[in-house]
Structure formats: C-alpha cells, structure tokens
Scaffold this motif. Structure first.
Motif, PDB file in Angstrom:
ATOM      1  N   SER A 156       0.733  -1.239   0.106  1.00  0.00           N
ATOM      2  CA  SER A 156       0.082   0.068  -0.097  1.00  0.00           C
ATOM      3  C   SER A 156       1.158   1.370   0.063  1.00  0.00           C
ATOM      4  CB  SER A 156      -1.022   0.036   1.041  1.00  0.00           C
ATOM      5  OG  SER A 156      -1.605   1.418   1.243  1.00  0.00           O
ATOM      6  N   GLU A 157       0.418   2.168  -0.812  1.00  0.00           N
ATOM      7  CA  GLU A 157       1.011   3.688  -0.764  1.00  0.00           C
ATOM      8  C   GLU A 157       0.118   4.487   0.158  1.00  0.00           C
ATOM      9  OE1 GLU A 157       1.196   4.772  -4.968  1.00  0.00           O
ATOM     10  OE2 GLU A 157       2.900   3.815  -5.014  1.00  0.00           O
ATOM     11  N   SER A 158      -0.894   4.190   0.603  1.00  0.00           N
ATOM     12  CA  SER A 158      -1.802   4.999   1.380  1.00  0.00           C
ATOM     13  C   SER A 158      -0.899   5.532   2.610  1.00  0.00           C
ATOM     14  CB  SER A 158      -2.938   4.365   1.707  1.00  0.00           C
ATOM     15  OG  SER A 158      -3.633   5.171   2.723  1.00  0.00           O
ATOM     16  N   ALA A 159      -1.161   6.882   2.923  1.00  0.00           N
ATOM     17  CA  ALA A 159      -0.798   7.593   4.238  1.00  0.00           C
ATOM     18  C   ALA A 159      -1.161   6.790   5.236  1.00  0.00           C
ATOM     19  CB  ALA A 159      -0.924   9.093   3.949  1.00  0.00           C
ATOM     20  N   LEU A 160      -2.546   6.447   5.127  1.00  0.00           N
ATOM     21  CA  LEU A 160      -3.111   5.584   6.187  1.00  0.00           C
ATOM     22  C   LEU A 160      -2.385   4.417   6.825  1.00  0.00           C
ATOM     23  CD1 LEU A 160      -6.876   5.633   5.253  1.00  0.00           C
ATOM     24  CD2 LEU A 160      -6.042   6.201   7.401  1.00  0.00           C
ATOM     25  N   ALA A 161      -1.762   3.579   5.909  1.00  0.00           N
ATOM     26  CA  ALA A 161      -0.680   2.577   6.295  1.00  0.00           C
ATOM     27  C   ALA A 161       0.711   3.279   7.111  1.00  0.00           C
ATOM     28  CB  ALA A 161      -0.163   1.877   5.050  1.00  0.00           C
ATOM     29  N   ASP A 162       1.004   4.283   6.695  1.00  0.00           N
ATOM     30  CA  ASP A 162       1.957   4.932   7.426  1.00  0.00           C
ATOM     31  C   ASP A 162       1.558   5.382   8.986  1.00  0.00           C
ATOM     32  OD1 ASP A 162       2.119   5.515   4.749  1.00  0.00           O
ATOM     33  OD2 ASP A 162       4.018   6.334   5.062  1.00  0.00           O
ATOM     34  N   ALA A 163       0.316   5.854   9.001  1.00  0.00           N
ATOM     35  CA  ALA A 163      -0.401   6.288  10.229  1.00  0.00           C
ATOM     36  C   ALA A 163      -0.571   5.151  10.927  1.00  0.00           C
ATOM     37  CB  ALA A 163      -1.552   7.254   9.881  1.00  0.00           C
ATOM     38  N   GLU A 164      -1.276   4.174  10.335  1.00  0.00           N
ATOM     39  CA  GLU A 164      -1.372   3.026  11.332  1.00  0.00           C
ATOM     40  C   GLU A 164      -0.353   2.390  11.745  1.00  0.00           C
ATOM     41  OE1 GLU A 164      -3.300  -0.450   9.180  1.00  0.00           O
ATOM     42  OE2 GLU A 164      -4.100  -1.123  10.990  1.00  0.00           O
ATOM     43  N   ALA A 165       0.988   2.188  11.113  1.00  0.00           N
ATOM     44  CA  ALA A 165       2.077   1.556  11.528  1.00  0.00           C
ATOM     45  C   ALA A 165       2.600   2.241  12.712  1.00  0.00           C
ATOM     46  CB  ALA A 165       3.099   1.334  10.615  1.00  0.00           C
ATOM     47  N   VAL A 166       2.777   3.803  12.385  1.00  0.00           N
ATOM     48  CA  VAL A 166       3.066   4.510  13.888  1.00  0.00           C
ATOM     49  C   VAL A 166       2.361   4.330  14.995  1.00  0.00           C
ATOM     50  CG1 VAL A 166       3.608   6.809  14.453  1.00  0.00           C
ATOM     51  CG2 VAL A 166       4.250   6.173  12.028  1.00  0.00           C
ATOM     52  N   ALA A 167       0.997   4.415  14.725  1.00  0.00           N
ATOM     53  CA  ALA A 167       0.138   4.404  15.896  1.00  0.00           C
ATOM     54  C   ALA A 167       0.165   2.908  16.683  1.00  0.00           C
ATOM     55  CB  ALA A 167      -1.449   4.265  15.235  1.00  0.00           C
ATOM     56  N   LEU A 168       0.323   1.981  15.822  1.00  0.00           N
ATOM     57  CA  LEU A 168       0.586   0.745  16.372  1.00  0.00           C
ATOM     58  C   LEU A 168       1.766   0.301  17.151  1.00  0.00           C
ATOM     59  CD1 LEU A 168      -1.374  -1.773  15.852  1.00  0.00           C
ATOM     60  CD2 LEU A 168      -0.080  -2.735  14.127  1.00  0.00           C
ATOM     61  N   MET A 169       2.808   1.133  16.613  1.00  0.00           N
ATOM     62  CA  MET A 169       4.185   1.145  17.269  1.00  0.00           C
ATOM     63  C   MET A 169       3.954   1.597  18.878  1.00  0.00           C
ATOM     64  SD  MET A 169       7.779   2.432  16.657  1.00  0.00           S
ATOM     65  CE  MET A 169       9.110   1.717  16.539  1.00  0.00           C
ATOM     66  N   ALA A 170       3.041   2.885  18.863  1.00  0.00           N
ATOM     67  CA  ALA A 170       2.839   3.433  19.792  1.00  0.00           C
ATOM     68  C   ALA A 170       1.858   2.918  20.830  1.00  0.00           C
ATOM     69  CB  ALA A 170       2.019   5.085  19.644  1.00  0.00           C
ATOM     70  N   GLN A 171       1.276   2.141  20.374  1.00  0.00           N
ATOM     71  CA  GLN A 171       0.238   1.379  21.187  1.00  0.00           C
ATOM     72  C   GLN A 171       0.843  -0.011  21.831  1.00  0.00           C
ATOM     73  OE1 GLN A 171      -3.013  -0.456  19.081  1.00  0.00           O
ATOM     74  NE2 GLN A 171      -3.957  -1.193  20.912  1.00  0.00           N
ATOM     75  N   VAL A 172       1.937  -0.343  20.862  1.00  0.00           N
ATOM     76  CA  VAL A 172       2.671  -1.298  22.000  1.00  0.00           C
ATOM     77  C   VAL A 172       3.341  -1.052  22.982  1.00  0.00           C
ATOM     78  CG1 VAL A 172       4.526  -3.208  21.562  1.00  0.00           C
ATOM     79  CG2 VAL A 172       3.062  -2.672  19.804  1.00  0.00           C
ATOM     80  N   VAL A 173       4.110   0.322  22.689  1.00  0.00           N
ATOM     81  CA  VAL A 173       5.021   0.810  23.899  1.00  0.00           C
ATOM     82  C   VAL A 173       3.975   1.079  24.957  1.00  0.00           C
ATOM     83  CG1 VAL A 173       5.984   2.975  24.491  1.00  0.00           C
ATOM     84  CG2 VAL A 173       6.571   1.878  22.260  1.00  0.00           C
ATOM     85  N   GLU A 174       2.907   1.681  24.738  1.00  0.00           N
ATOM     86  CA  GLU A 174       1.906   1.937  25.802  1.00  0.00           C
ATOM     87  C   GLU A 174       1.519   0.849  26.610  1.00  0.00           C
ATOM     88  OE1 GLU A 174      -1.480   4.450  24.607  1.00  0.00           O
ATOM     89  OE2 GLU A 174      -2.840   3.766  26.373  1.00  0.00           O
ATOM     90  N   THR A 175       1.277  -0.260  25.926  1.00  0.00           N
ATOM     91  CA  THR A 175       0.599  -1.361  26.572  1.00  0.00           C
ATOM     92  C   THR A 175       1.802  -2.075  27.255  1.00  0.00           C
ATOM     93  OG1 THR A 175      -0.574  -1.960  24.553  1.00  0.00           O
ATOM     94  CG2 THR A 175      -0.638  -3.772  25.999  1.00  0.00           C
TER      95      THR A 175
END
Ligand code: HAM
Length: 435
Positions: A144-163
């Motif tokens: 995917s080239e979508s900017a949503l993929a970039d944002a999802e990946a960053v958000a997921l990293m943040a979520q792992v860190v928070e968890t």
C-alpha cells in the motif's frame, strides 16, 4: 576457566537465577513478545518466520552499500565451496520482503500485514544497548502507498509501547522524501561539506562520497558541531510536492487520532532502503543516540531485490533496548507465576498416580509433580521454592478414598479434593487468587 558466551550476547535467565540482571529476565522477554503478538495480531498481522541467515547479496541490496551494517558490521558465514557467502541477518525487513516476493504472497489480501521476531546480528562495538546479537519485533505492511498505512504503523508502535507500560518513550517523525528529493539533497550536502573535508571524521569523509545524508546521523561530536555551524537545511524542508503532501496526510491522521510524536526534520535512518515517512522511538534511559525502535517506508525495496514494484513500510524495535527502558522506568512486567499445584506422593506406590493426576490437571491449570516419594515437609518446601499456590499430597489413605490433600501455601488451610474435581478446584482457585 569455563567457557563464556561471546561478547555482545546475552543469556536470558529464569527467575531466581543467581546472576540474573533485571533487564535480562527470560520472563520479561516472553511478556514483551506476548504483548507485541496480541497488539499486532489485533491489527490483522500474520506471523512469518524467515531464516537467520540470508544471501550476502540480499543484505547488500536491501540494507544498502553505504550503511554501516554492510560496510563493517556483517557477520559473514562461509563454508568450503560456497559461492559468495551468507550473512547472519542484521535486520528482518529484507528477508521478509524476499519471502513475500519468492512465495507469491502478492496473492493474499492486500495490503498484507506481517510480523515476526527473532535474533539479529551486527558486529558492533559493544556498549550499553548496543550488542552483537539482539532481538527485534518486526512489523511490515506490504502493498500500500496510502498514508493511512504509515499512520496505522506508527500508531501501532505507539500502542505496543503504551501497553508495555513505557511512559517516557517518544516517537520522532520525519520524512526522507522520494528518491529525486534525496538525490538533490545529497548534491546540496556534498557542495556544503566538500570545502570542510578536513574537519570531517574519517567515517564522514567516506560518507561524503557514498551517501552524504548519513553525515547528519554521525556520532562524532566534531561532525555534529560542523553541522550546527554550517546551519544545514533539513531534508524535510527540501521535499518535493508529492512527498510533502503524503507526509502532511500522515501527520493529519496521527493528529486526528491523538497519537503523540515529535516532528524531527533531520531524521536520517541508518539503512538505505527508506523513502518518505521515517521515524524512530527514543527514550532517555537507553542513551541519546540509541533508539528503541525505528521504521519507515521502503517503496523501492522490492524492485531492488528483483521483484515488481511493491510499496511497503514497517518498523522494528529492539527487545533489549525496550527492556532497558522498562528497567529505567521501574516498570515490572507481569510475570507468569509458578505452578498452581505441586503434587507429590508420600510413598513409592503412588508416585505414578500422582503424576497421572498432575498430567490430567494440566488441561486446565499449571501443575508439576515430584519424580519420587517425598515427606510432607519436603513437599511444602519444594512447592514453595517453585512459587506454587497449592501443595498436593497423595498418600495410600488418600489414594484409597480417591482424594488429594491440598494445602494453600499462603494461608496454610488444608482440604481434601476428589480426583475428579481437582482440575476444576484449581481453576476456580486461580480466578479467586487473581481477583
Ligand atoms: P534499525 O533502526 O536498524 O531498523 O533497528 C531497529 C531497532 O533494533 C533499533 O531501534 C534498536 O532498538 C534495535 N537494534 C539495532 N541494532 C542494535 C544493536 N546492535 N543492539 C541492540 N539493539 C539494536 C531496522 O532494523 C529496520 N529493519 C526496521 C524496519 C522494519 N523498517 C521497516 N520495517
């Protein structure tokens, strides 16, 4: 002297080991993996495993000839008659993308989210947080080239860190633009630094030729002073319109979702395959120059490896550095406790029966059994050493009546439980224990 492990590697040890270091507890390692798995698989990621060693050519083309990894940190594996040699993988992405191309994973629903974990190898100068064998959790979104993929990946990293419970980790987000942007910027840097060649460190003189962008990432204080002095214009301000628009879109999503990050206009990643969005996860507990994790987009990588153009992006974090950061914050990951039951027979005739009962109980609870008959005092002691909740005793009298004597070690209360009710009694007790 007895043999020792190689420099820059670690033994992760079970609880109670005499030489255990807080950060290198096997149970914490396991908990990090469990949390990562839960969070990543909830995003739809599937697990993939690739080899620990790959063709040298893959690493060279993937990670890139100007990276420190390829220039001086490869663990090369030769054997007699070998063509060009193999390399112990320094990172996971090149192998995952190779596997994607080689195995026709394009046929799976796109974009494809994959995650993996395992040891990585870099022949580094060893110090705190920088090792020769370390472990990564790696997450990739391919197709995917979508900017949503970039944002999802960053958000997921943040979520792992928070968890995981980390409070002081910060994401530094930037963009390294498209290839043309980077070429123009490299030319600008060459022009800027060439008159100051003599002031540059040896490494950076070399980088001036191969990849001037990497000078900005130099660990030399002299280089950093020169960068300040020359007031180098950041790459983020030199993006072409397409990369700039894509990055603005990524930021827009993250802002809308409330994912915290710091804008880092000068981000340069240590691997050559990146384009557009790039980020790192930093924590002061692990040292200013060492990131807990990093990632970004690598739209040209599949082609570089000989496949069709396939956009992709992802990130990885280092488990060791995450554990050091957790230690610095005083976070204690929840440990898997000892067994719920430690069961032993009081006489030889009942050893096999006690074992059979423990094996049955394992369908619902953690249970261990003794390999020989023990006296009650020994049973309690062994049960306590293992951190068990209950000690179970099975003598001839109990065996005849079909019961086990259960002693709750913390309270000291004792009761008899029918063989058939044992698993259920322990499962119930475990729920009460947690409440
Ligand atoms: P990387 O920034 O080279 O990226 O490594 C990711 C993380 O691995 C680092 O932030 C660090 O925590 C850990 N790490 C790296 N080298 C060492 C070392 N010598 N000792 C201890 N930990 C270390 C990558 O590897 C990319 N493959 C990430 C990625 C995935 N990009 C896209 N997809």
């Amino acid at each position: 002297m007895a043999l020792q492990r190689p420099k820059g590697t670690h033994d992760y040890l079970p609880e109670g080991s005499p030489k255990i270091q807080a950060a290198f507890r096997a149970s914490s390692f396991q908990t990090v993996l469990q949390i990562a798995q839960t969070v990543l698989e909830r995003s739809g990621a599937q697990f993939i495993v690739t080899p620990l060693f790959e063709e040298m050519e893959l690493v060279k083309r993937g990670v890139g000839g100007s990276s420190d990894i390829v220039r001086k940190e490869m663990f090369t594996v030769f054997y007699f008659g070998d063509h060009g040699g193999y390399v112990l993988r320094p990172e996971g992405t090149a192998g995952v993308v190779r596997a994607y191309l080689e195995n026709g994973l394009k046929q799976l629903p796109s974009p494809l989210k994959l995650w993996t974990h395992g040891p990585m190898f870099r022949a580094e100068n060893v110090h705190q947080g920088r090792y020769r064998q370390f472990h990564q959790v790696d997450y990739e979104i391919i197709g995917s080239e979508s900017a949503l993929a970039d944002a999802e990946a960053v958000a997921l990293m943040a979520q792992v860190v928070e968890t995981l419970g980390l409070k002081r980790a910060r994401i530094r987000l930037g963009s390294v633009g498209d290839q043309a942007d980077r070429q123009a910027y490299s030319a600008y840097l060459r022009e800027l630094f060439t008159p100051h060649f003599e002031q540059l460190s040896d490494d950076s003189r070399d980088r001036l030729e191969r990849n001037p962008l990497r000078i900005l990432d130099s660990k030399s204080a002299g280089d950093q002073a020169l960068i300040d002095e020359l007031q180098v214009r950041p790459l983020l301000e030199a993006l072409g319109p397409e990369a700039a628009a894509h990055f603005a879109e990524v930021r827009g999503y993250l802002d809308a979702w409330g994912v915290a990050y710091d804008l880092d206009p000068s981000i340069v990643r240590g691997l050559d395959y990146y384009n557009r969005t790039a980020w790192e996860l930093h924590h002061e507990g692990v040292g200013a120059k060492s990131a807990l994790g990093g990632g970004g987009r690598y739209d040209g990588l599949a082609e570089e490896l000989g496949g069709p153009a396939t956009p992709g992006l992802g990130w990885a974090f280092g488990i060791e550095r995450v554990l050091l950061a957790l230690e610095a914050e005083g976070v204690n990951l929840l440990l898997a406790g000892g067994p719920q039951l430690y069961l032993a027979a009081l006489d030889n005739e009942n050893v096999a029966l006690a074992a059979k009962l423990a094996l049955q109980v394992r369908s619902q609870a953690r249970a261990e059994f003794a390999y020989r008959a023990l006296k009650p005092g020994q049973i309690f002691r062994e049960a306590e050493r293992r951190g068990a909740v209950y000690a179970g005793l099975l003598g001839s009298q109990e065996a005849e009546r079909g019961v086990v004597t259960l002693k709750h070690l913390k309270s000291g209360t004792q009761r008899e439980v029918l063989f058939d009710d044992l698993a259920e009694a322990l499962a119930e007790a475990a729920v009460l224990e947690q409440a």
